[in-house]
Design a protein around this motif. Structure first.
Motif, PDB file in Angstrom:
ATOM      1  N   SER A 133     -16.493  37.832 -16.987  1.00  0.00           N
ATOM      2  CA  SER A 133     -17.389  38.999 -17.014  1.00  0.00           C
ATOM      3  C   SER A 133     -17.054  39.943 -18.173  1.00  0.00           C
ATOM      4  N   LEU A 134     -15.790  39.989 -18.593  1.00  0.00           N
ATOM      5  CA  LEU A 134     -15.395  40.745 -19.781  1.00  0.00           C
ATOM      6  C   LEU A 134     -15.071  39.785 -20.914  1.00  0.00           C
ATOM      7  N   GLY A 135     -14.195  38.822 -20.643  1.00  0.00           N
ATOM      8  CA  GLY A 135     -13.840  37.810 -21.634  1.00  0.00           C
ATOM      9  C   GLY A 135     -13.253  38.390 -22.902  1.00  0.00           C
ATOM     10  N   MET A 136     -13.381  37.624 -23.971  1.00  0.00           N
ATOM     11  CA  MET A 136     -12.918  38.103 -25.276  1.00  0.00           C
ATOM     12  C   MET A 136     -13.848  39.238 -25.699  1.00  0.00           C
ATOM     13  N   VAL A 137     -13.272  40.278 -26.272  1.00  0.00           N
ATOM     14  CA  VAL A 137     -14.039  41.475 -26.614  1.00  0.00           C
ATOM     15  C   VAL A 137     -14.213  41.576 -28.126  1.00  0.00           C
ATOM     16  N   ASP A 138     -15.442  41.717 -28.548  1.00  0.00           N
ATOM     17  CA  ASP A 138     -15.738  41.907 -29.971  1.00  0.00           C
ATOM     18  C   ASP A 138     -15.103  43.226 -30.423  1.00  0.00           C
ATOM     19  N   GLU A 139     -14.421  43.210 -31.555  1.00  0.00           N
ATOM     20  CA  GLU A 139     -13.753  44.416 -32.067  1.00  0.00           C
ATOM     21  C   GLU A 139     -14.725  45.575 -32.259  1.00  0.00           C
ATOM     22  N   ARG A 140     -16.007  45.285 -32.449  1.00  0.00           N
ATOM     23  CA  ARG A 140     -16.999  46.350 -32.642  1.00  0.00           C
ATOM     24  C   ARG A 140     -17.228  47.162 -31.370  1.00  0.00           C
ATOM     25  N   TYR A 141     -16.783  46.636 -30.221  1.00  0.00           N
ATOM     26  CA  TYR A 141     -16.928  47.368 -28.954  1.00  0.00           C
ATOM     27  C   TYR A 141     -15.840  48.426 -28.770  1.00  0.00           C
ATOM     28  N   VAL A 142     -14.823  48.395 -29.625  1.00  0.00           N
ATOM     29  CA  VAL A 142     -13.704  49.337 -29.505  1.00  0.00           C
ATOM     30  C   VAL A 142     -14.144  50.717 -29.980  1.00  0.00           C
ATOM     31  N   LEU A 143     -14.024  51.701 -29.100  1.00  0.00           N
ATOM     32  CA  LEU A 143     -14.369  53.087 -29.437  1.00  0.00           C
ATOM     33  C   LEU A 143     -13.214  53.781 -30.150  1.00  0.00           C
ATOM     34  N   GLY A 144     -11.995  53.287 -29.935  1.00  0.00           N
ATOM     35  CA  GLY A 144     -10.831  53.881 -30.574  1.00  0.00           C
ATOM     36  C   GLY A 144      -9.554  53.525 -29.831  1.00  0.00           C
ATOM     37  N   HIS A 145      -8.439  53.938 -30.389  1.00  0.00           N
ATOM     38  CA  HIS A 145      -7.157  53.702 -29.728  1.00  0.00           C
ATOM     39  C   HIS A 145      -6.624  55.029 -29.178  1.00  0.00           C
ATOM     40  N   VAL A 146      -5.845  54.907 -28.126  1.00  0.00           N
ATOM     41  CA  VAL A 146      -5.325  56.086 -27.437  1.00  0.00           C
ATOM     42  C   VAL A 146      -4.157  56.667 -28.238  1.00  0.00           C
ATOM     43  N   LEU A 147      -4.300  57.937 -28.617  1.00  0.00           N
ATOM     44  CA  LEU A 147      -3.222  58.619 -29.339  1.00  0.00           C
ATOM     45  C   LEU A 147      -2.230  59.240 -28.376  1.00  0.00           C
ATOM     46  N   SER A 148      -2.754  59.898 -27.338  1.00  0.00           N
ATOM     47  CA  SER A 148      -1.874  60.549 -26.371  1.00  0.00           C
ATOM     48  C   SER A 148      -2.644  60.947 -25.126  1.00  0.00           C
ATOM     49  N   VAL A 149      -1.886  61.251 -24.094  1.00  0.00           N
ATOM     50  CA  VAL A 149      -2.449  61.835 -22.881  1.00  0.00           C
ATOM     51  C   VAL A 149      -2.334  63.342 -23.061  1.00  0.00           C
ATOM     52  N   ILE A 150      -3.421  64.069 -22.787  1.00  0.00           N
ATOM     53  CA  ILE A 150      -3.353  65.527 -22.929  1.00  0.00           C
ATOM     54  C   ILE A 150      -3.465  66.251 -21.591  1.00  0.00           C
ATOM     55  N   TYR A 151      -3.906  65.521 -20.553  1.00  0.00           N
ATOM     56  CA  TYR A 151      -3.999  66.136 -19.222  1.00  0.00           C
ATOM     57  C   TYR A 151      -3.758  65.073 -18.173  1.00  0.00           C
ATOM     58  N   PRO A 152      -3.009  65.349 -17.132  1.00  0.00           N
ATOM     59  CA  PRO A 152      -2.354  66.619 -16.821  1.00  0.00           C
ATOM     60  C   PRO A 152      -1.171  66.872 -17.768  1.00  0.00           C
ATOM     61  N   LEU A 153      -0.803  68.115 -17.873  1.00  0.00           N
ATOM     62  CA  LEU A 153       0.264  68.491 -18.794  1.00  0.00           C
ATOM     63  C   LEU A 153       1.584  67.808 -18.461  1.00  0.00           C
ATOM     64  N   SER A 154       1.780  67.438 -17.186  1.00  0.00           N
ATOM     65  CA  SER A 154       3.015  66.749 -16.796  1.00  0.00           C
ATOM     66  C   SER A 154       3.115  65.369 -17.433  1.00  0.00           C
ATOM     67  N   ASN A 155       1.984  64.780 -17.846  1.00  0.00           N
ATOM     68  CA  ASN A 155       1.956  63.475 -18.505  1.00  0.00           C
ATOM     69  C   ASN A 155       1.694  63.584 -20.007  1.00  0.00           C
ATOM     70  N   PHE A 156       1.703  64.819 -20.528  1.00  0.00           N
ATOM     71  CA  PHE A 156       1.369  65.040 -21.939  1.00  0.00           C
ATOM     72  C   PHE A 156       2.288  64.249 -22.842  1.00  0.00           C
ATOM     73  N   GLY A 157       1.694  63.597 -23.827  1.00  0.00           N
ATOM     74  CA  GLY A 157       2.490  62.883 -24.827  1.00  0.00           C
ATOM     75  C   GLY A 157       1.866  61.557 -25.200  1.00  0.00           C
ATOM     76  N   SER A 158       2.481  60.898 -26.184  1.00  0.00           N
ATOM     77  CA  SER A 158       1.958  59.627 -26.659  1.00  0.00           C
ATOM     78  C   SER A 158       2.218  58.530 -25.636  1.00  0.00           C
ATOM     79  N   VAL A 159       1.451  57.461 -25.760  1.00  0.00           N
ATOM     80  CA  VAL A 159       1.581  56.327 -24.853  1.00  0.00           C
ATOM     81  C   VAL A 159       2.047  55.113 -25.632  1.00  0.00           C
ATOM     82  N   ALA A 160       2.741  54.235 -24.950  1.00  0.00           N
ATOM     83  CA  ALA A 160       3.238  53.013 -25.621  1.00  0.00           C
ATOM     84  C   ALA A 160       2.856  51.784 -24.840  1.00  0.00           C
TER      85      ALA A 160
END
Length: 194
Positions: free
Chosen positions: A167-194
């Motif tokens: 139903s999802l399968g391989m995803v065309d790169e054109r479907y990517v809206l962007g990459h996650v830079l960081s979590v900004i809310y809630p503030l307890s989780n604020f920061g970059s993700v790995a």
């Protein structure tokens, strides 16, 4: 007497003029800031919320993330936001890039380990390994990712509908809206993700 009244009226008008000038200056500054934020959040970054638990423990339901697509090329290990027509009500989803075009993906049917090009991935970010009896997906392995496509998975492998399912399968790169830079809310989780 008339000179005193004229002087007081002049001072009053001068004070009103100063107030109007300051108010105009504040309004001008506010408009500049507003235009700046519109440009930034239209062309450079987006705020997108997490809906669901497929990326636990890395991302939690209702986290708000800062996402960018500026000069971005998807790479293995990146967390991306994508949208595929006909999948999940056409809403954005968040997944981790496991493999890119030309890579071969395999899942060990005994251990639940994910292998890319024959190498077992070291994945300290996942909730648990794949339950091979129930969550292998409906694809046959190994799978070779077509050029210009991605194989994506959720970090919560046993509660994620991802590239293992047709139903999802391989995803065309054109479907990517962007990459996650960081979590900004809630503030307890604020920061970059790995």
């Amino acid at each position: 007497m008339q000179n005193i009244d004229t002087a007081q009226t002049g001072e009053k008008k001068k004070g009103e003029g100063r107030f109007s000038s300051e108010l105009f200056s504040w309004g001008e500054s506010l408009m500049t800031v507003l235009i700046f934020f519109v440009i930034v959040f239209t062309f450079l970054v987006r705020l997108i919320g997490v809906d669901g638990s497929s990326m636990v423990p890395t991302l939690q339901d209702h986290n708000i993330m800062l996402v960018s697509n500026l000069n971005y090329t998807p790479a293995k290990g990146d967390i991306v936001v994508l949208r595929k027509e006909g999948f999940y009500g056409d809403q954005p989803i968040v997944k981790r890039v496991i493999a890119t075009g030309g890579d071969t993906v395999d899942i060990d049917p005994v251990t639940g380990d994910v292998l890319v090009n024959g190498v077992t991935l070291v994945e300290p970010y996942i909730a648990e390994k794949i339950n091979t009896l129930e969550r292998m997906g409906d694809l046959a392995y190994p799978q070779t990712v077509p050029e210009g496509s991605l194989f994506v998975m959720g970090d919560n492998r046993n509660y994620s509908t991802d590239s293992r399912w047709a139903s999802l399968g391989m995803v065309d790169e054109r479907y990517v809206l962007g990459h996650v830079l960081s979590v900004i809310y809630p503030l307890s989780n604020f920061g970059s993700v790995a």
